[in-house]
Scaffold this motif. Structure first.
Motif, PDB file in Angstrom:
ATOM      1  N   ALA A   1      -8.916   4.500   1.602  1.00 47.66           N
ATOM      2  CA  ALA A   1      -8.371   4.628   2.718  1.00 47.66           C
ATOM      3  C   ALA A   1      -7.186   5.875   2.788  1.00 47.66           C
ATOM      4  CB  ALA A   1      -7.151   3.695   2.562  1.00 47.66           C
TER       5      ALA A   1
ATOM      6  N   GLY B   1      -4.867   0.819  -4.583  1.00 47.45           N
ATOM      7  CA  GLY B   1      -6.394  -0.120  -4.915  1.00 47.45           C
ATOM      8  C   GLY B   1      -7.306   0.066  -3.500  1.00 47.45           C
ATOM      9  N   SER B   2      -7.155   0.599  -2.653  1.00 44.88           N
ATOM     10  CA  SER B   2      -7.889   1.083  -1.896  1.00 44.88           C
ATOM     11  C   SER B   2      -8.861   2.081  -1.642  1.00 44.88           C
ATOM     12  CB  SER B   2      -7.203   0.171  -0.439  1.00 44.88           C
ATOM     13  OG  SER B   2      -7.034  -0.828  -0.471  1.00 44.88           O
ATOM     14  N   PRO B   3      -9.969   2.431  -2.705  1.00 42.92           N
ATOM     15  CA  PRO B   3     -10.511   3.931  -2.117  1.00 42.92           C
ATOM     16  C   PRO B   3     -11.100   3.839  -0.945  1.00 42.92           C
ATOM     17  CG  PRO B   3     -11.845   2.301  -3.627  1.00 42.92           C
ATOM     18  CD  PRO B   3     -10.624   1.156  -3.033  1.00 42.92           C
TER      19      PRO B   3
ATOM     20  N   PHE C   1       1.013  -0.915  -0.112  1.00 38.93           N
ATOM     21  CA  PHE C   1      -0.193  -0.152  -0.129  1.00 38.93           C
ATOM     22  C   PHE C   1       1.440   1.127  -0.076  1.00 38.93           C
ATOM     23  CE2 PHE C   1      -4.025   2.009   0.609  1.00 38.93           C
ATOM     24  CZ  PHE C   1      -4.729   0.960   0.158  1.00 38.93           C
TER      25      PHE C   1
ATOM     26  N   ALA D   1      -5.206   7.178  -3.382  1.00 34.20           N
ATOM     27  CA  ALA D   1      -5.834   5.769  -2.207  1.00 34.20           C
ATOM     28  C   ALA D   1      -6.786   4.840  -3.341  1.00 34.20           C
ATOM     29  CB  ALA D   1      -6.538   6.007  -0.603  1.00 34.20           C
ATOM     30  N   LYS D   2      -7.193   5.780  -4.106  1.00 26.51           N
ATOM     31  CA  LYS D   2      -7.714   4.785  -4.802  1.00 26.51           C
ATOM     32  C   LYS D   2      -6.935   3.780  -6.076  1.00 26.51           C
ATOM     33  CE  LYS D   2     -10.933   5.412  -8.340  1.00 26.51           C
ATOM     34  NZ  LYS D   2     -12.184   6.590  -9.127  1.00 26.51           N
TER      35      LYS D   2
END
Length: 104
Positions: free
Chosen positions: A36, A32-34, A5, A28-29
């Motif tokens: 976050a 890979g983690s919208p 991340f 964050a998006k």
DNA sequence: AAAATGACGGTGT
DNA sequence: TACACCGCCATTT
């Protein structure tokens, strides 16, 4: 290591050219983690790869600056962005023109 | 392994 | 527009 991340965040951040900025959420998006966005900010504070990573080009979703571990705090961060050519609207960045597309 | 932390984001007042 | 509250996620302790 392994912390993909934070690692991804640094990679994407390095793609942001001078005079452009990105929001924590977008970062964050793209990582890979919208959603976050907080984790993104933490990565900057805990392990700012310093000059290797332009963490000062990361701003809030509304264009306002939140924090900066470097000297001068957000105050210095704001001036740094202005020096790079980012258009400011008071204490907020003009995301309309200074927002960088992480997909490119 | 579990709890606490934090440079966020969105919504409500 | 400014301030307050809640919810979200990854990292750190």
């Amino acid at each position: 290591m392994n912390k993909k991340f934070t690692e991804a965040i640094y990679e994407l951040l390095r793609t942001v050219p001078q005079g452009k900025v990105v929001t924590y959420g977008d970062l964050a998006k793209a990582a890979g983690s919208p959603g976050a966005a907080r984790a993104v900010g933490l990565a900057m504070k805990n392990n700012p790869d310093a000059p290797h990573t332009p963490c000062h080009r990361v701003v809030a979703a509304d264009g306002s600056l939140h924090g900066y571990s470097g000297a001068g705090g957000v105050n210095r961060k704001r001036e740094m962005l202005i020096a790079e050519g980012v258009e400011f609207y008071g204490d907020r960045v003009d995301l309309v023109t200074a927002r960088w597309n992480l997909l490119s």
